[in-house]
Design a protein around this motif. Structure first.
Motif, PDB file in Angstrom:
ATOM      1  N   ALA A 173       0.842  -1.200   0.000  1.00  0.00           N
ATOM      2  CA  ALA A 173       0.000   0.000   0.000  1.00  0.00           C
ATOM      3  C   ALA A 173       0.876   1.248   0.000  1.00  0.00           C
ATOM      4  O   ALA A 173       2.079   1.193   0.244  1.00  0.00           O
ATOM      5  CB  ALA A 173      -0.911   0.002   1.223  1.00  0.00           C
ATOM      6  N   GLN A 174       0.244   2.375  -0.271  1.00  0.00           N
ATOM      7  CA  GLN A 174       0.936   3.655  -0.181  1.00  0.00           C
ATOM      8  C   GLN A 174       0.628   4.264   1.175  1.00  0.00           C
ATOM      9  O   GLN A 174      -0.486   4.149   1.676  1.00  0.00           O
ATOM     10  CB  GLN A 174       0.447   4.587  -1.297  1.00  0.00           C
ATOM     11  CG  GLN A 174       1.572   5.286  -1.990  1.00  0.00           C
ATOM     12  CD  GLN A 174       1.079   6.192  -3.096  1.00  0.00           C
ATOM     13  OE1 GLN A 174       0.116   6.915  -2.932  1.00  0.00           O
ATOM     14  NE2 GLN A 174       1.757   6.133  -4.226  1.00  0.00           N
ATOM     15  N   VAL A 175       1.633   4.900   1.769  1.00  0.00           N
ATOM     16  CA  VAL A 175       1.445   5.536   3.068  1.00  0.00           C
ATOM     17  C   VAL A 175       2.133   6.894   3.057  1.00  0.00           C
ATOM     18  O   VAL A 175       3.232   7.032   2.527  1.00  0.00           O
ATOM     19  CB  VAL A 175       1.987   4.652   4.219  1.00  0.00           C
ATOM     20  CG1 VAL A 175       3.473   4.387   4.061  1.00  0.00           C
ATOM     21  CG2 VAL A 175       1.712   5.282   5.570  1.00  0.00           C
ATOM     22  N   THR A 176       1.454   7.869   3.632  1.00  0.00           N
ATOM     23  CA  THR A 176       2.054   9.196   3.792  1.00  0.00           C
ATOM     24  C   THR A 176       2.431   9.352   5.256  1.00  0.00           C
ATOM     25  O   THR A 176       1.560   9.270   6.140  1.00  0.00           O
ATOM     26  CB  THR A 176       1.083  10.309   3.362  1.00  0.00           C
ATOM     27  OG1 THR A 176       0.786  10.130   1.980  1.00  0.00           O
ATOM     28  CG2 THR A 176       1.718  11.678   3.560  1.00  0.00           C
ATOM     29  N   LEU A 177       3.710   9.555   5.497  1.00  0.00           N
ATOM     30  CA  LEU A 177       4.185   9.814   6.853  1.00  0.00           C
ATOM     31  C   LEU A 177       3.875  11.279   7.144  1.00  0.00           C
ATOM     32  O   LEU A 177       4.286  12.162   6.395  1.00  0.00           O
ATOM     33  CB  LEU A 177       5.679   9.523   6.959  1.00  0.00           C
ATOM     34  CG  LEU A 177       6.070   8.089   6.596  1.00  0.00           C
ATOM     35  CD1 LEU A 177       7.582   7.931   6.608  1.00  0.00           C
ATOM     36  CD2 LEU A 177       5.429   7.101   7.557  1.00  0.00           C
TER      37      LEU A 177
END
Length: 195
Positions: A173-177
């Motif tokens: 998945a894509q994750v934004t920190l």
């Protein structure tokens, strides 16, 4: 109580730092929750994950450096501890002139990658996130190889010794920190770095 337990419970940070400074290069020691702990030597997959993350950080935030050389961080609010995260994200040259152990001020994110040992549950999933939250570090990222997921800890509550928000993101998945990190990761490649 055993003799070792008695000695450990009375150990000071200064005593720990003296012991740690004389440990052989093959051993890395940490002082978390009032106990000396040995940090496992990372395997090739572990190192590759850290290098992958360093590269992503440099691409998206060249003003920040992900230090992955055993940078020591004082996590004193949590029982006078000393930890060596697998990665420490801070502004470039932030640690210039620091000694072996740095205050957590200015650290934007700590990173841990789980090890394949029996102590990972306690150390990587419970004690270290609590220590980093107590130190007020804004973001803690756990790369959990056993569960094939990223665990993003945010909104530290230092007085409670925990992060108020914890999000689990499966590899792929894509994750934004979140800020102050502000980096988006496409985690598909992480599927290749687990056994």
């Amino acid at each position: 109580m055993t003799v070792m337990a008695e000695r450990t419970s009375r150990m000071t940070v200064e005593d720990f730092e003296q012991i740690a400074s004389t440990a052989p290069e093959t051993v890395t020691l940490e002082f978390i929750d009032g106990r000396i702990q040995e940090k496992c030597v990372p395997d090739g997959d572990h190192d590759t994950i850290i290098m992958w993350l360093q590269k992503r950080c440099m691409q998206h935030r060249p003003d920040l450096w992900l230090h992955a050389t055993g940078r020591g961080v004082k996590v004193e609010a949590y029982r006078q501890g000393r930890a060596r995260p697998d990665g420490v994200l801070a502004p470039d040259e932030h640690f210039l002139g620091h000694g072996e152990w740095s205050d957590p001020d200015g650290v934007l994110m700590t990173v841990e990658v789980t090890s394949h040992d029996g102590d990972t549950e306690r150390r990587d999933r419970r004690e270290k996130p609590a220590a980093y939250a107590a130190a007020g570090i804004p973001v803690h990222l756990l790369v959990d190889r056993d569960h094939c997921e990223l665990v993003v800890h945010t909104n530290p509550a230092p007085e409670q010794g925990r992060y108020l928000e914890v999000h689990q993101i499966p590899f792929g998945a894509q994750v934004t920190l979140p800020d102050p990190v502000g980096i988006t990761l496409d985690t598909e490649a992480l599927k290749n770095y687990v056994r």
